[in-house]
Design a protein around this motif. Sequence first.
Motif, PDB file in Angstrom:
ATOM      1  N   VAL A  83      60.920  67.191  12.563  1.00 29.69           N
ATOM      2  CA  VAL A  83      60.440  66.116  11.705  1.00 29.69           C
ATOM      3  C   VAL A  83      59.868  65.019  12.595  1.00 29.69           C
ATOM      4  CG1 VAL A  83      61.042  64.563   9.796  1.00 29.69           C
ATOM      5  CG2 VAL A  83      62.403  66.642  10.178  1.00 29.69           C
ATOM      6  N   LEU A  84      58.771  64.397  12.153  1.00 33.64           N
ATOM      7  CA  LEU A  84      58.126  63.332  12.919  1.00 33.64           C
ATOM      8  C   LEU A  84      58.006  62.093  12.035  1.00 33.64           C
ATOM      9  CD1 LEU A  84      56.542  62.740  15.643  1.00 33.64           C
ATOM     10  CD2 LEU A  84      54.470  63.228  14.311  1.00 33.64           C
ATOM     11  N   TYR A  85      58.464  60.951  12.556  1.00 35.53           N
ATOM     12  CA  TYR A  85      58.258  59.674  11.878  1.00 35.53           C
ATOM     13  C   TYR A  85      56.974  59.050  12.414  1.00 35.53           C
ATOM     14  CZ  TYR A  85      58.652  54.726  10.757  1.00 35.53           C
ATOM     15  OH  TYR A  85      58.384  53.453  10.310  1.00 35.53           O
ATOM     16  N   THR A  86      56.118  58.546  11.508  1.00 30.34           N
ATOM     17  CA  THR A  86      54.844  57.996  11.960  1.00 30.34           C
ATOM     18  C   THR A  86      54.224  57.059  10.938  1.00 30.34           C
ATOM     19  OG1 THR A  86      52.614  58.554  12.747  1.00 30.34           O
ATOM     20  CG2 THR A  86      53.550  59.982  11.037  1.00 30.34           C
ATOM     21  N   PRO A  87      53.548  56.019  11.384  1.00 31.63           N
ATOM     22  CA  PRO A  87      52.663  55.270  10.500  1.00 31.63           C
ATOM     23  C   PRO A  87      51.344  56.035  10.277  1.00 31.63           C
ATOM     24  CG  PRO A  87      53.442  53.910  12.336  1.00 31.63           C
ATOM     25  CD  PRO A  87      53.730  55.336  12.676  1.00 31.63           C
ATOM     26  N   MET A  88      50.683  55.696   9.188  1.00 27.38           N
ATOM     27  CA  MET A  88      49.330  56.157   8.876  1.00 27.38           C
ATOM     28  C   MET A  88      48.505  54.899   8.613  1.00 27.38           C
ATOM     29  SD  MET A  88      48.175  58.927   5.944  1.00 27.38           S
ATOM     30  CE  MET A  88      48.906  58.018   4.563  1.00 27.38           C
ATOM     31  N   CYS A  89      47.378  54.756   9.311  1.00 30.14           N
ATOM     32  CA  CYS A  89      46.678  53.467   9.340  1.00 30.14           C
ATOM     33  C   CYS A  89      45.271  53.532   8.772  1.00 30.14           C
ATOM     34  CB  CYS A  89      46.598  52.955  10.780  1.00 30.14           C
ATOM     35  SG  CYS A  89      48.185  52.472  11.489  1.00 30.14           S
ATOM     36  N   GLY A  93      43.559  49.240  11.709  1.00 31.44           N
ATOM     37  CA  GLY A  93      44.849  49.341  12.387  1.00 31.44           C
ATOM     38  C   GLY A  93      46.037  48.904  11.573  1.00 31.44           C
ATOM     39  N   THR A  94      45.838  48.355  10.372  1.00 29.02           N
ATOM     40  CA  THR A  94      46.980  48.016   9.531  1.00 29.02           C
ATOM     41  C   THR A  94      47.504  49.272   8.851  1.00 29.02           C
ATOM     42  OG1 THR A  94      45.621  47.463   7.603  1.00 29.02           O
ATOM     43  CG2 THR A  94      46.103  45.687   9.177  1.00 29.02           C
ATOM     44  N   VAL A  95      48.692  49.192   8.272  1.00 31.73           N
ATOM     45  CA  VAL A  95      49.431  50.389   7.872  1.00 31.73           C
ATOM     46  C   VAL A  95      49.226  50.710   6.391  1.00 31.73           C
ATOM     47  CG1 VAL A  95      51.701  51.468   7.782  1.00 31.73           C
ATOM     48  CG2 VAL A  95      51.140  49.933   9.671  1.00 31.73           C
ATOM     49  N   ILE A  96      48.802  51.931   6.120  1.00 31.46           N
ATOM     50  CA  ILE A  96      48.759  52.455   4.752  1.00 31.46           C
ATOM     51  C   ILE A  96      50.177  52.772   4.291  1.00 31.46           C
ATOM     52  CG2 ILE A  96      47.927  54.321   3.268  1.00 31.46           C
ATOM     53  CD1 ILE A  96      45.668  54.732   5.305  1.00 31.46           C
ATOM     54  N   ASP A  97      50.926  53.447   5.159  1.00 30.32           N
ATOM     55  CA  ASP A  97      52.300  53.837   4.849  1.00 30.32           C
ATOM     56  C   ASP A  97      52.965  54.299   6.135  1.00 30.32           C
ATOM     57  OD1 ASP A  97      54.533  54.272   3.298  1.00 30.32           O
ATOM     58  OD2 ASP A  97      53.745  55.998   2.196  1.00 30.32           O
ATOM     59  N   ASP A  98      54.296  54.304   6.136  1.00 34.25           N
ATOM     60  CA  ASP A  98      55.037  55.010   7.174  1.00 34.25           C
ATOM     61  C   ASP A  98      55.719  56.186   6.494  1.00 34.25           C
ATOM     62  OD1 ASP A  98      56.816  53.229   5.855  1.00 34.25           O
ATOM     63  OD2 ASP A  98      58.207  53.268   7.541  1.00 34.25           O
ATOM     64  N   GLY A 116      56.513  53.553  -3.746  1.00 33.49           N
ATOM     65  CA  GLY A 116      55.518  52.608  -4.209  1.00 33.49           C
ATOM     66  C   GLY A 116      54.117  52.888  -3.698  1.00 33.49           C
ATOM     67  N   ASN A 117      54.019  53.693  -2.632  1.00 30.71           N
ATOM     68  CA  ASN A 117      52.719  54.018  -2.036  1.00 30.71           C
ATOM     69  C   ASN A 117      52.189  55.379  -2.453  1.00 30.71           C
ATOM     70  OD1 ASN A 117      52.609  51.621  -0.597  1.00 30.71           O
ATOM     71  ND2 ASN A 117      53.544  52.496   1.231  1.00 30.71           N
ATOM     72  N   THR A 118      52.945  56.135  -3.247  1.00 33.57           N
ATOM     73  CA  THR A 118      52.565  57.520  -3.531  1.00 33.57           C
ATOM     74  C   THR A 118      51.164  57.641  -4.136  1.00 33.57           C
ATOM     75  OG1 THR A 118      54.875  58.217  -3.737  1.00 33.57           O
ATOM     76  CG2 THR A 118      53.218  59.633  -4.741  1.00 33.57           C
ATOM     77  N   PRO A 119      50.812  56.902  -5.189  1.00 28.46           N
ATOM     78  CA  PRO A 119      49.447  57.045  -5.724  1.00 28.46           C
ATOM     79  C   PRO A 119      48.373  56.705  -4.701  1.00 28.46           C
ATOM     80  CG  PRO A 119      50.864  55.910  -7.300  1.00 28.46           C
ATOM     81  CD  PRO A 119      51.621  55.981  -6.012  1.00 28.46           C
ATOM     82  N   LYS A 120      48.579  55.615  -3.954  1.00 29.84           N
ATOM     83  CA  LYS A 120      47.616  55.207  -2.926  1.00 29.84           C
ATOM     84  C   LYS A 120      47.497  56.262  -1.833  1.00 29.84           C
ATOM     85  CE  LYS A 120      49.089  52.281   0.120  1.00 29.84           C
ATOM     86  NZ  LYS A 120      49.576  51.055   0.795  1.00 29.84           N
ATOM     87  N   ASP A 121      48.639  56.785  -1.381  1.00 28.70           N
ATOM     88  CA  ASP A 121      48.637  57.799  -0.324  1.00 28.70           C
ATOM     89  C   ASP A 121      47.932  59.072  -0.775  1.00 28.70           C
ATOM     90  OD1 ASP A 121      50.101  55.958   1.068  1.00 28.70           O
ATOM     91  OD2 ASP A 121      51.863  57.226   1.354  1.00 28.70           O
ATOM     92  N   LEU A 122      48.203  59.502  -2.012  1.00 32.26           N
ATOM     93  CA  LEU A 122      47.585  60.724  -2.511  1.00 32.26           C
ATOM     94  C   LEU A 122      46.068  60.580  -2.576  1.00 32.26           C
ATOM     95  CD1 LEU A 122      50.122  61.686  -5.317  1.00 32.26           C
ATOM     96  CD2 LEU A 122      49.600  63.036  -3.277  1.00 32.26           C
ATOM     97  N   ALA A 123      45.601  59.415  -3.017  1.00 30.20           N
ATOM     98  CA  ALA A 123      44.161  59.180  -3.065  1.00 30.20           C
ATOM     99  C   ALA A 123      43.567  59.213  -1.663  1.00 30.20           C
ATOM    100  CB  ALA A 123      43.871  57.846  -3.751  1.00 30.20           C
ATOM    101  N   TRP A 124      44.245  58.566  -0.716  1.00 26.86           N
ATOM    102  CA  TRP A 124      43.777  58.542   0.673  1.00 26.86           C
ATOM    103  C   TRP A 124      43.753  59.951   1.267  1.00 26.86           C
ATOM    104  CZ3 TRP A 124      41.510  55.190   3.957  1.00 26.86           C
ATOM    105  CH2 TRP A 124      41.585  55.453   5.329  1.00 26.86           C
ATOM    106  N   LEU A 125      44.832  60.693   1.072  1.00 27.95           N
ATOM    107  CA  LEU A 125      44.903  62.055   1.603  1.00 27.95           C
ATOM    108  C   LEU A 125      43.812  62.936   0.995  1.00 27.95           C
ATOM    109  CD1 LEU A 125      48.772  62.509   1.512  1.00 27.95           C
ATOM    110  CD2 LEU A 125      47.372  62.508   3.580  1.00 27.95           C
ATOM    111  N   GLY A 126      43.581  62.776  -0.319  1.00 28.92           N
ATOM    112  CA  GLY A 126      42.542  63.568  -0.967  1.00 28.92           C
ATOM    113  C   GLY A 126      41.155  63.262  -0.421  1.00 28.92           C
ATOM    114  N   ASP A 127      40.861  61.984  -0.246  1.00 26.34           N
ATOM    115  CA  ASP A 127      39.553  61.595   0.289  1.00 26.34           C
ATOM    116  C   ASP A 127      39.371  62.099   1.721  1.00 26.34           C
ATOM    117  OD1 ASP A 127      38.974  60.307  -2.069  1.00 26.34           O
ATOM    118  OD2 ASP A 127      39.387  58.286  -1.301  1.00 26.34           O
ATOM    119  N   GLN A 128      40.414  61.954   2.530  1.00 30.70           N
ATOM    120  CA  GLN A 128      40.304  62.384   3.918  1.00 30.70           C
ATOM    121  C   GLN A 128      40.244  63.904   4.045  1.00 30.70           C
ATOM    122  OE1 GLN A 128      39.596  60.189   6.223  1.00 30.70           O
ATOM    123  NE2 GLN A 128      39.786  58.612   4.634  1.00 30.70           N
ATOM    124  N   ALA A 129      40.943  64.610   3.155  1.00 33.11           N
ATOM    125  CA  ALA A 129      40.876  66.075   3.167  1.00 33.11           C
ATOM    126  C   ALA A 129      39.478  66.551   2.800  1.00 33.11           C
ATOM    127  CB  ALA A 129      41.909  66.658   2.208  1.00 33.11           C
TER     128      ALA A 129
END
Length: 379
Positions: A83-89, A93-98, A116-129
């Motif tokens: 398992v890896l702990y990491t920020p996603m920026c 350089g500011t943080v989307i989520d850890d 609280g970040n799940t909808p935002k993260d999913l949108a970001w992951l989808g766009d980046q994918a």
Amino acid sequence: MSLKRTPLRDFHAEHGARLVDFAGWEMPVQYRSILEEHKAVRRAAGLFDVSHMGEVDVQGPGARAFLDSLVTNDVAKLSAGRVLYTPMCYENGTVIDDLLIYMRGAEDFFLCINAGNTPKDLAWLGDQAARFNAETGAGSVRITDRSAETALLALQGPAAAAILQPLTDVPLAALKYYHFTTGQVAGIDCVISRTGYTGEDGFELYHASESAPALAAALLEAGRPHELELAGLGARDSLRLEAGYPLYGHEISDQVSPLAGGLGWTVKLDKAAAFIGRDALRAEKANGSAQRLVFFKTGDRRIVRAESPVFSGEAGGAAVGRVVSGTLSPILGEAIGSALVDSAATDSAAQLWVDIRGTRLDLQLVKAPFVPLKKSTTL
């Protein structure tokens, strides 16, 4: 707007939880008392429902490279079962989520992200994918939201292994910190992860949502001889602050970089993969962060609330920062907290202080954790 509920909502009500709105979820903030639940985790064990967290599969031949292009830590160093702990920026350089990245195989990962970040993260992951697949070929990476079908229980404290071991054939002593495996717990299929957010030894158990009530009941029964307590979000927050762990929206956020927020050790500027935000973080590293996260205690029991201004030197001066987290440490018996402060103010000899209803309280800067933790549980 109605609140979302975890599969354990009725379980919490039956056990006397005080339920509150947390990031749009109806969650238990406490059962008996935050103080007693906190002490139970440090002394024996606590059981937390964290099923509001998001779980996302990232799969495909490009999965590892894709993740390495998104996060600051080095995904290339992961192996199956780790398992890896990491920020996603963001680019600035500011943080989307850890988040946590779990590697099941070379083309098979899953992420645990903040509720609280799940909808935002999913949108970001989808766009980046979509971007990544356009560059590398269709089907290189696939994103699948597993949040609704996945529940998560956290068993935390020095007695956690003794409570869990009779319920599973998995040899827990062989499972190292920040490693995971699969197996049955009380007859229920689980991902068993030796991780947690309290600074104590413990396990996080991912499982099918419909199995959550049965698993929680089995863990609670197995824990009775070990003084296991049900614990809510209140104790979870005071425990993580004692341990010096960050909370998104406080120590790090879309306004705070991992460098400013005390997570420089997670930012691998020289890793082989270029990642989003690297140029901004390189510049910040070279020039220094405008602000710096500090931890403090006061020698006083009055809680220093988040957003309280932090001052430097004598009265009458301008604020040099703000408190981002504050609580009463049940173990120390005094107020503790963290603050984002102008870097120049932390380098000077001037005393940092806050005003609590007209009374000046000096901040005694300390290095986290506030209480002794096992070396293996320090992030």
